[in-house]
Design a protein around this motif. Structure first.
Motif, mmCIF file in Angstrom:
data_model
loop_
_atom_site.group_PDB
_atom_site.id
_atom_site.type_symbol
_atom_site.label_atom_id
_atom_site.label_comp_id
_atom_site.label_asym_id
_atom_site.label_seq_id
_atom_site.Cartn_x
_atom_site.Cartn_y
_atom_site.Cartn_z
ATOM 1 N N ASP A 1 -3.842 13.077 -9.481
ATOM 2 C CA ASP A 1 -4.572 13.342 -8.382
ATOM 3 C C ASP A 1 -3.866 13.906 -7.088
ATOM 4 O OD1 ASP A 1 -3.414 10.849 -7.444
ATOM 5 O OD2 ASP A 1 -4.582 9.629 -8.280
ATOM 6 N N HIS A 2 -2.716 14.050 -7.388
ATOM 7 C CA HIS A 2 -1.906 14.789 -6.364
ATOM 8 C C HIS A 2 -0.809 15.483 -6.870
ATOM 9 C CE1 HIS A 2 -3.321 11.538 -3.757
ATOM 10 N NE2 HIS A 2 -3.077 12.246 -2.783
ATOM 11 N N LYS B 1 -3.317 17.275 -2.069
ATOM 12 C CA LYS B 1 -3.996 16.416 -2.537
ATOM 13 C C LYS B 1 -5.236 16.855 -3.413
ATOM 14 C CE LYS B 1 -7.221 12.317 -1.306
ATOM 15 N NZ LYS B 1 -7.756 11.706 -0.248
ATOM 16 N N VAL C 1 3.532 8.476 -1.058
ATOM 17 C CA VAL C 1 2.888 7.994 -2.232
ATOM 18 C C VAL C 1 2.372 6.745 -2.255
ATOM 19 C CG1 VAL C 1 3.080 7.599 -4.764
ATOM 20 C CG2 VAL C 1 4.597 9.345 -3.777
ATOM 21 N N ARG C 2 0.921 6.421 -2.153
ATOM 22 C CA ARG C 2 0.393 5.262 -1.816
ATOM 23 C C ARG C 2 0.071 4.380 -3.232
ATOM 24 N NH1 ARG C 2 -0.421 4.396 3.238
ATOM 25 N NH2 ARG C 2 -0.054 6.141 4.516
ATOM 26 N N ARG C 3 -0.103 3.382 -3.136
ATOM 27 C CA ARG C 3 -0.373 2.316 -4.314
ATOM 28 C C ARG C 3 -1.551 2.876 -5.385
ATOM 29 N NH1 ARG C 3 -1.489 -2.533 -2.161
ATOM 30 N NH2 ARG C 3 -3.518 -2.170 -2.225
ATOM 31 N N SER D 1 -6.491 17.789 -7.813
ATOM 32 C CA SER D 1 -6.410 17.816 -9.333
ATOM 33 C C SER D 1 -5.412 19.222 -9.434
ATOM 34 C CB SER D 1 -7.551 18.149 -10.094
ATOM 35 O OG SER D 1 -8.046 19.397 -10.187
ATOM 36 N N GLU E 1 -1.806 5.969 -6.560
ATOM 37 C CA GLU E 1 -2.000 7.538 -6.757
ATOM 38 C C GLU E 1 -1.058 7.859 -8.109
ATOM 39 O OE1 GLU E 1 -2.628 8.704 -2.190
ATOM 40 O OE2 GLU E 1 -0.692 8.710 -2.840
ATOM 41 N N LYS E 2 -1.216 9.218 -8.373
ATOM 42 C CA LYS E 2 -0.776 9.709 -9.589
ATOM 43 C C LYS E 2 -0.219 11.131 -9.119
ATOM 44 C CE LYS E 2 -3.322 7.163 -13.128
ATOM 45 N NZ LYS E 2 -3.480 6.091 -12.348
ATOM 46 N N PHE E 3 1.067 11.135 -9.005
ATOM 47 C CA PHE E 3 1.699 12.547 -8.496
ATOM 48 C C PHE E 3 2.160 13.417 -9.774
ATOM 49 C CE2 PHE E 3 1.127 11.139 -4.224
ATOM 50 C CZ PHE E 3 1.462 11.989 -3.365
ATOM 51 N N THR F 1 1.129 3.031 -9.902
ATOM 52 C CA THR F 1 1.563 4.074 -9.275
ATOM 53 C C THR F 1 2.208 5.058 -10.155
ATOM 54 O OG1 THR F 1 1.620 2.921 -7.224
ATOM 55 C CG2 THR F 1 2.465 5.172 -7.221
ATOM 56 N N GLU G 1 0.639 -1.224 0.205
ATOM 57 C CA GLU G 1 -0.004 -0.081 0.140
ATOM 58 C C GLU G 1 0.816 1.243 -0.083
ATOM 59 O OE1 GLU G 1 -3.034 2.766 0.130
ATOM 60 O OE2 GLU G 1 -3.242 0.240 -0.279
#
Length: 626
Positions: A505-506, A519, A349-351, A521, A353-355, A489, A324
């Motif tokens: 999304d981050h 956190k 950064v969590r599984r 858009s 997520e798109k940074f 990710t 995770e």
């Protein structure tokens, strides 16, 4: 009308690039030129700027048309400083202002009524008109505004020859904006700009007086700055009214309409032919059949519309999921070239997520990515089962001597040759391309090859450094779709605001030596930034007011403060009145009746000297009071 193209054709060797291209560019128009890599966008710009001549057709331009052209890597060399080079744009104006001051003294000394006096007075009037026409007294304000907006606010004294290629290209754009040509041709102007500079340029171009003709893959930029799209596709140019977003809708509607019209005509043709075949030999119906033959002969046959070229297809998959918490950074401090980039960075950064990593040029975005990839810093902890796939904007993982097929196949030997060729074909690297050496590929082709290699990694954590560089619009949109569908990710650096908005999304921002995670858009991030800036402005104003008003002041201090404020107001009013009188006197001196009266002219020139001296003194006092 500024430029008209009439049935222009052009090609290299036996390959046709442009076929019967026709259009007109009018005063003040905002045009965006788009098309796939290799469709001829830069070639068309070179034809319009007379760097190339058409094979057929003609290009007509307005007489003495003033053109400005920014090439993709179109900087310039100079041993001058940044500010000196920009001042040279207005050399005629600054020279005129200096000469005007000299003429004022000469007129006061020259015998009235002499030929020399008359010549000086006439020259004075011409110079005044020239300065007024070019808004010469505001030239330095314009220079500082453009340099500040384009990121050169603290580089006025830097010698241009010591700058990087990207900085020289930006500086060339500064010069073009100050020169204000009647039409400005920009070939990928956003390539070397960070986000804040992009926003400034978009606003500046909206108020630009001349026409702007832009080649760009930046969809946000096109949406903000153009009102007409020229699309080059299959050697032909099609015009769409509106910005890029409107173009997408109109293009789809145009294809659907033309396809329906073609199919309708084909149905009509089939019906006519069927009737003719059945009735041409019958005496009773032969006449009506003949009329249908004539109708068929006179019909303008529609060509089946070509479907839009298929974009490359990318797909990112992985086998094993990571845990995770995929990445944890706590207390990371980085330096580069002796400069501290940021201190004590901390984020997770969590599984899935798109940074998006954002920040001005030089803040350390790529340096951060390289440090994460090393996996050696104690402040960086990767989760279990994380498999990293990395896209380098310089495509440094490619060997120029490899063939395209070899670059993929030798690194992923588990792939069959058929599988490897299919992956390359889906990325629009053709059968002809796969046997080429990597060093012979274009920038766009190398980018697609690197993305194919990334797909083959089957990584569950993708790190991308400027993945849209060199990709055309269709390829960018295809990559976006693939990354949106990716269930792993994502951590990426990009200046493409459309790309960021569609994926992130981050947002991870590097600014003023700090790394901050947000956190939401990209649009939400920008809204928050604007709100923060407004609050900071209010706080600064309040702090300034507090600093200017100490909690305890003696009666003498308060009296002195009141005296300074009153005097400051008086000085401001005096400066304003003095400058108004100077402007009025300059206008009067240029009038023929004043120039003809020696005594009056001498008095006015003497008064003008007094006013300039007075104004200088007032400004010095103003600075002291502040």
């Amino acid at each position: 009308m500024l430029i008209t193209c009439e049935n222009v054709c052009f090609g290299y060797d036996d390959k046709r690039i442009l076929e019967n291209v026709s259009f007109t560019v009018n005063e003040g128009e905002r045009i965006g030129l788009i098309g796939g890599n290799g469709e001829g966008k830069t070639t068309l710009l070179k034809l319009l700027t007379r760097d190339l001549l058409p094979d057929e057709g003609r290009i007509l331009t307005k007489s003495n048309l003033k053109i400005g052209y920014l090439e993709q890597n179109g900087g310039f060399d100079s041993d001058k400083t940044v500010f000196e080079e920009m001042r040279s744009v207005f050399s005629r104006v600054f020279s005129a202002i200096g000469e005007l001051r000299s003429l004022e003294h000469e007129m006061a000394k020259t015998p009235f009524g002499s030929r020399e006096y008359a010549a000086i007075a006439a020259r004075y009037e011409r110079l005044n008109k020239l300065i007024a026409a070019e808004d010469g007294y505001n030239a330095e304000v314009k220079i500082r505004t453009v340099l500040g907006g384009m990121g050169f606010e603290k580089m006025h004294d830097q010698v241009i020859n010591t700058m990087s290629g990207g900085e020289k290209t930006r500086l060339k754009l500064c010069r073009l904006l100050l020169e204000q040509p009647e039409i400005l041709f920009l070939d990928e102007p956003t390539n070397h700009l960070d986000v804040s500079t992009l926003f400034w340029l978009e606003e500046y171009l909206q108020d630009y007086r001349g026409a702007v003709f832009t080649v760009s893959h930046d969809r946000y930029f096109l949406d903000k700055t153009v009102k007409k799209i020229f699309e080059l596709e299959n050697n032909r140019l099609t015009t769409f009214r509106g910005n890029y977003s409107k173009y997408k809708i109109l293009k789809a509607e145009k294809y659907e309409y033309e396809l329906k019209e073609y199919e309708r005509q084909q149905e009509e043709i089939a019906s006519l032919k069927e009737y003719i075949d059945k009735n041409i030999v019958r005496a009773t119906t032969a006449k009506s059949a003949q009329s249908r033959v004539k109708k068929l002969e006179n019909m303008t046959m529609l060509e089946r519309p070509l479907p839009p070229p298929k974009p490359p297809v990318f797909s990112f998959t992985f086998g094993e999921r990571s845990e995770e918490l995929s990445l944890s950074v706590n207390g990371l401090t980085l330096e580069a070239g002796g400069k501290r980039l940021f201190t004590d960075a901390a984020f997770e950064v969590r599984r899935g997520e798109k940074f998006a990593v954002v920040g001005e040029n030089g803040t350390g975005k790529s340096t951060l990515i390289r440090e994460l990839l090393k996996k050696t810093h104690p402040a960086v902890k990767w989760g279990r089962f994380v498999k990293i796939g990395y896209y380098d904007q310089e495509n440094a993982n490619l060997d120029g001597e490899d063939t395209v097929l070899g670059a993929l196949w030798f690194k992923h030997t588990a792939l069959s040759q058929t599988q490897a060729r299919n992956l390359l074909a889906r990325a629009k690297l053709s059968e002809e391309d796969v046997d080429k050496k990597v060093k012979s590929l274009s920038g766009g082709e190398r980018a697609k090859l690197s993305l194919v290699l990334l797909q083959a990694e089957n990584a569950n954590f993708l790190i991308l450094d400027e993945p849209t560089n060199h990709l055309d619009l269709a390829a960018r949109e295809s990559l976006e779709a693939a990354l949106r569908a990716f269930e792993g990710t994502l951590l990426f650096v990009s200046h493409d605001r459309y790309f960021i908005q569609n994926l992130a999304d981050h947002v991870l921002e590097i600014e003023n030596g700090r790394v901050t995670a947000f956190k939401g858009s990209y649009d939400e991030f920008n809204t928050r930034k604007k709100a923060q800036a407004a609050r900071a402005e209010e706080a600064a104003a309040a702090a300034k007011k507090t600093a200017q008003t100490p909690s305890y002041r003696s009666k003498a201090d308060r009296a002195e403060d009141a005296r300074k404020k009153a005097r400051l107001k008086e000085v401001e009013i005096s400066i304003s009145r003095t400058e108004e009188e100077i402007a009025a006197l300059n206008g009067e001196i240029a009038r023929p009746e004043v120039a003809a009266d020696y005594k009056l002219l001498t008095e006015k020139c003497a008064r003008l000297d007094e006013l300039h001296a007075l104004c200088d003194g007032l400004y010095k006092e103003y600075e002291t009071l502040l």
